[in-house]
Design an enzyme around this catalytic site. Structure first.
Site, PDB file in Angstrom:
ATOM      1  N   GLY A  92      43.233 -14.513 -52.857  1.00 38.14           N
ATOM      2  CA  GLY A  92      43.436 -16.078 -52.693  1.00 38.14           C
ATOM      3  C   GLY A  92      42.157 -16.831 -53.166  1.00 38.14           C
ATOM      4  O   GLY A  92      41.115 -16.465 -53.042  1.00 38.14           O
ATOM      5  N   TYR A  93      42.220 -17.978 -54.023  1.00 37.55           N
ATOM      6  CA  TYR A  93      41.426 -18.551 -54.395  1.00 37.55           C
ATOM      7  C   TYR A  93      41.572 -20.221 -54.212  1.00 37.55           C
ATOM      8  O   TYR A  93      41.601 -20.982 -55.181  1.00 37.55           O
ATOM      9  CB  TYR A  93      41.494 -18.522 -56.059  1.00 37.55           C
ATOM     10  CG  TYR A  93      39.914 -18.748 -56.613  1.00 37.55           C
ATOM     11  CD1 TYR A  93      38.922 -17.877 -56.403  1.00 37.55           C
ATOM     12  CD2 TYR A  93      39.565 -19.657 -57.345  1.00 37.55           C
ATOM     13  CE1 TYR A  93      37.557 -17.916 -56.853  1.00 37.55           C
ATOM     14  CE2 TYR A  93      38.250 -19.971 -58.070  1.00 37.55           C
ATOM     15  CZ  TYR A  93      37.511 -18.971 -57.545  1.00 37.55           C
ATOM     16  OH  TYR A  93      36.034 -19.416 -58.265  1.00 37.55           O
ATOM     17  N   GLY A  97      38.385 -19.184 -50.720  1.00 33.51           N
ATOM     18  CA  GLY A  97      38.248 -17.975 -51.367  1.00 33.51           C
ATOM     19  C   GLY A  97      37.429 -18.504 -52.783  1.00 33.51           C
ATOM     20  O   GLY A  97      36.619 -17.634 -53.080  1.00 33.51           O
ATOM     21  N   ARG A 116      47.633 -14.510 -57.762  1.00 35.42           N
ATOM     22  CA  ARG A 116      48.946 -14.417 -58.310  1.00 35.42           C
ATOM     23  C   ARG A 116      48.602 -14.481 -59.851  1.00 35.42           C
ATOM     24  O   ARG A 116      48.062 -15.871 -60.432  1.00 35.42           O
ATOM     25  CB  ARG A 116      49.933 -15.432 -57.967  1.00 35.42           C
ATOM     26  CG  ARG A 116      51.382 -15.201 -58.727  1.00 35.42           C
ATOM     27  CD  ARG A 116      52.511 -15.994 -57.955  1.00 35.42           C
ATOM     28  NE  ARG A 116      52.169 -17.376 -57.787  1.00 35.42           N
ATOM     29  CZ  ARG A 116      52.285 -18.521 -58.988  1.00 35.42           C
ATOM     30  NH1 ARG A 116      52.843 -18.035 -60.169  1.00 35.42           N
ATOM     31  NH2 ARG A 116      51.949 -19.573 -59.022  1.00 35.42           N
ATOM     32  N   SER A 121      45.483 -20.905 -59.466  1.00 37.13           N
ATOM     33  CA  SER A 121      44.480 -20.372 -58.949  1.00 37.13           C
ATOM     34  C   SER A 121      43.952 -19.617 -59.907  1.00 37.13           C
ATOM     35  O   SER A 121      42.758 -19.228 -60.105  1.00 37.13           O
ATOM     36  CB  SER A 121      44.788 -19.566 -57.613  1.00 37.13           C
ATOM     37  OG  SER A 121      45.298 -20.327 -56.527  1.00 37.13           O
ATOM     38  N   ASP A 155      47.878 -19.320 -44.441  1.00 37.85           N
ATOM     39  CA  ASP A 155      48.336 -18.883 -43.389  1.00 37.85           C
ATOM     40  C   ASP A 155      49.865 -18.449 -43.638  1.00 37.85           C
ATOM     41  O   ASP A 155      50.179 -17.244 -43.253  1.00 37.85           O
ATOM     42  CB  ASP A 155      48.462 -19.518 -41.970  1.00 37.85           C
ATOM     43  CG  ASP A 155      47.006 -19.746 -41.480  1.00 37.85           C
ATOM     44  OD1 ASP A 155      46.222 -18.969 -41.474  1.00 37.85           O
ATOM     45  OD2 ASP A 155      46.812 -20.932 -40.945  1.00 37.85           O
ATOM     46  N   ALA A 156      50.402 -19.269 -44.379  1.00 36.63           N
ATOM     47  CA  ALA A 156      51.974 -18.875 -44.760  1.00 36.63           C
ATOM     48  C   ALA A 156      51.884 -17.939 -45.951  1.00 36.63           C
ATOM     49  O   ALA A 156      52.900 -16.763 -45.980  1.00 36.63           O
ATOM     50  CB  ALA A 156      52.811 -20.046 -45.172  1.00 36.63           C
ATOM     51  N   HIS A 179      40.245 -16.693 -40.514  1.00 34.70           N
ATOM     52  CA  HIS A 179      41.170 -17.357 -39.490  1.00 34.70           C
ATOM     53  C   HIS A 179      41.952 -16.386 -38.708  1.00 34.70           C
ATOM     54  O   HIS A 179      42.315 -15.500 -39.394  1.00 34.70           O
ATOM     55  CB  HIS A 179      41.902 -18.411 -40.061  1.00 34.70           C
ATOM     56  CG  HIS A 179      42.626 -19.538 -39.074  1.00 34.70           C
ATOM     57  ND1 HIS A 179      42.250 -19.531 -38.018  1.00 34.70           N
ATOM     58  CD2 HIS A 179      43.798 -19.967 -39.451  1.00 34.70           C
ATOM     59  CE1 HIS A 179      42.990 -20.577 -37.436  1.00 34.70           C
ATOM     60  NE2 HIS A 179      43.951 -20.649 -38.293  1.00 34.70           N
ATOM     61  N   GLU A 299      34.892 -52.314 -39.219  1.00 33.77           N
ATOM     62  CA  GLU A 299      34.660 -52.013 -37.709  1.00 33.77           C
ATOM     63  C   GLU A 299      35.193 -50.662 -37.264  1.00 33.77           C
ATOM     64  O   GLU A 299      34.753 -50.398 -36.107  1.00 33.77           O
ATOM     65  CB  GLU A 299      35.007 -53.360 -37.016  1.00 33.77           C
ATOM     66  CG  GLU A 299      34.298 -54.542 -37.049  1.00 33.77           C
ATOM     67  CD  GLU A 299      32.720 -54.603 -36.678  1.00 33.77           C
ATOM     68  OE1 GLU A 299      32.477 -53.836 -35.627  1.00 33.77           O
ATOM     69  OE2 GLU A 299      31.965 -55.252 -37.111  1.00 33.77           O
TER      70      GLU A 299
END
Length: 403
Positions: A92-93, A97, A116, A121, A155-156, A179, A299
């Protein structure tokens, strides 16, 4: 406006004047400087609570003793020795990653990246210097070549890729996460690590961009470390060492379950979800009573992020209370319990949703849909296009450092 007392104002003024002219924002300079100006008694008390030698410390956190490891405990030479026979395969990047692979590579370790082939990525990894066929491979090939499989997919994404990765996580290897989501909620993700591999976690407490930027500044983010499975008898040392290798400044130990419960609660709570909700609520009330967009934003957000939060981060909320006007003190002391009473039930509901798995089910369901990117883009655009954050764009342009 929350006006600091004169003494606090002098501290801030001196800090800003003394801040080095470097590629850090004025916020970071203000946040870092006041800590050095704190009373010596505070520093000496903290030092007195530390027991042990050579960096590894037992520190009393409000009466609870915990062991904390520091980057100095794992210098480059020690990292090289611990991982001399290893190839770290970062799968994973995304932001984590990218940051963790580059930091580990800069720390002298042998790193390859698996993503992939041909996707966004992959192209980003090539831009960052990873070479196809040498240090950049499709996911399954990277898993086969690696001895430490660093699963940093979303996660998915971890759920979707697990069946393809699993055959390459063979006896003697190390399976690493940042994680605990996939492993803790294995009944929903299907991620059940093989019994003959070490399973460890190092979770930086910040975004990948921060992990990388703090590393390049010679500092380091704080991270939690956990051991889910120790087959080799060396998993604990390797987990802390890997935490340093990927850019941590100091590390504390937790469990996979505690990490994921606290992380999911924090993200949905005060780190982002509650923050956006409270910002918006106050902004809307001010606007409804005739305040201009610039005043309402200043504010609500600007003073908080540019003046007060850095001071709270450097010195604590107790210091902030003690170094503001009596009017501000009285109002904050009176209204804090009301906000506590109003929001604690929401946090109880949030934690229960995390613990019973319903929050996980929703996350996996929504993030696995084919239209996930389009839907996310649409929802994020609604925030970006809102009056409050459009006002913020113009307010930020007025900051001296942006002139």
């Amino acid at each position: 406006m929350l006006a600091p007392s004169r003494s606090a104002a002098r501290v801030v003024a001196r800090a800003v004047q003394a801040a080095p002219r470097r590629a850090l924002s004025q916020v970071a300079a203000r946040a870092a400087a006041p800590a050095a100006a704190r009373p010596m008694a505070v520093a000496s008390t903290a030092a007195a609570s530390r027991v042990a030698s050579r960096g590894v410390k037992t520190i009393s956190f409000a009466g609870t003793k915990e062991t904390v490891y520091e980057r100095a405990d794992f210098p480059k030479e020690k990292l090289a020795e611990i991982f001399k026979n290893d190839t770290l395969a970062v799968i994973g990047y995304g932001t984590q990653g990218m940051a963790q692979s580059l930091n580990a590579r800069d720390n002298g370790l042998k790193v390859i990246v698996g993503v992939r082939e041909g996707g966004h990525s992959w192209k980003k990894a090539v831009q960052d210097g990873w070479v196809p066929g040498e240090t950049l491979f499709p996911i399954e090939e990277a898993c086969a070549k690696g001895t430490v499989i660093m699963n940093l997919l979303s996660d998915a994404g971890q759920k979707l890729a697990w069946d393809a990765m699993r055959p390459h996580i063979t006896q003697g290897k190390t399976l690493y996460f940042s994680h605990g989501f996939g492993v803790v909620f294995h009944d929903q993700t299907g991620i059940q690590p093989p019994k003959d591999v070490d399973v460890i976690l190092a979770a930086p407490k910040g975004s990948g961009a921060t992990v990388r930027s703090l590393f390049l500044e010679g500092r380091g983010i704080n991270s939690s470390v956990a051991i889910y499975q120790d087959v080799s008898g060396q998993a604990r040392e390797r987990a802390f060492a890997l935490g340093v290798a990927i850019g941590s400044g100091y590390l504390y130990e937790t469990t996979f379950k505690q990490e994921v419960y606290s992380d999911l609660t924090g993200e949905r709570g005060v780190l982002m979800g509650a923050l956006q909700g409270m910002f918006l609520a106050q902004y809307e009330v001010l606007r409804a009573h005739g305040h201009s967009p610039s005043e309402a934003f200043n504010e609500t957000v600007e003073e908080a992020t540019q003046s007060l939060y850095p001071l709270v981060g450097a010195n604590g909320m107790d210091w902030m209370y003690s170094n503001c006007s009596q009017t501000a003190q009285r109002g904050a002391l009176d209204w804090a319990p009301k906000f506590h009473q109003a929001t604690k039930p929401v946090f109880e509901q949030l934690y229960e949703a995390v613990a019973n798995g319903s929050e996980t089910r929703r996350t996996l369901d929504v993030n696995s849909r084919p239209d996930v990117r389009e839907r996310l883009t649409r929802e994020l655009k609604e925030i970006a296009d809102s009056e409050m954050w459009q006002a913020g764009v113009e307010v930020r342009k007025l900051r001296p450092e942006n002139q």
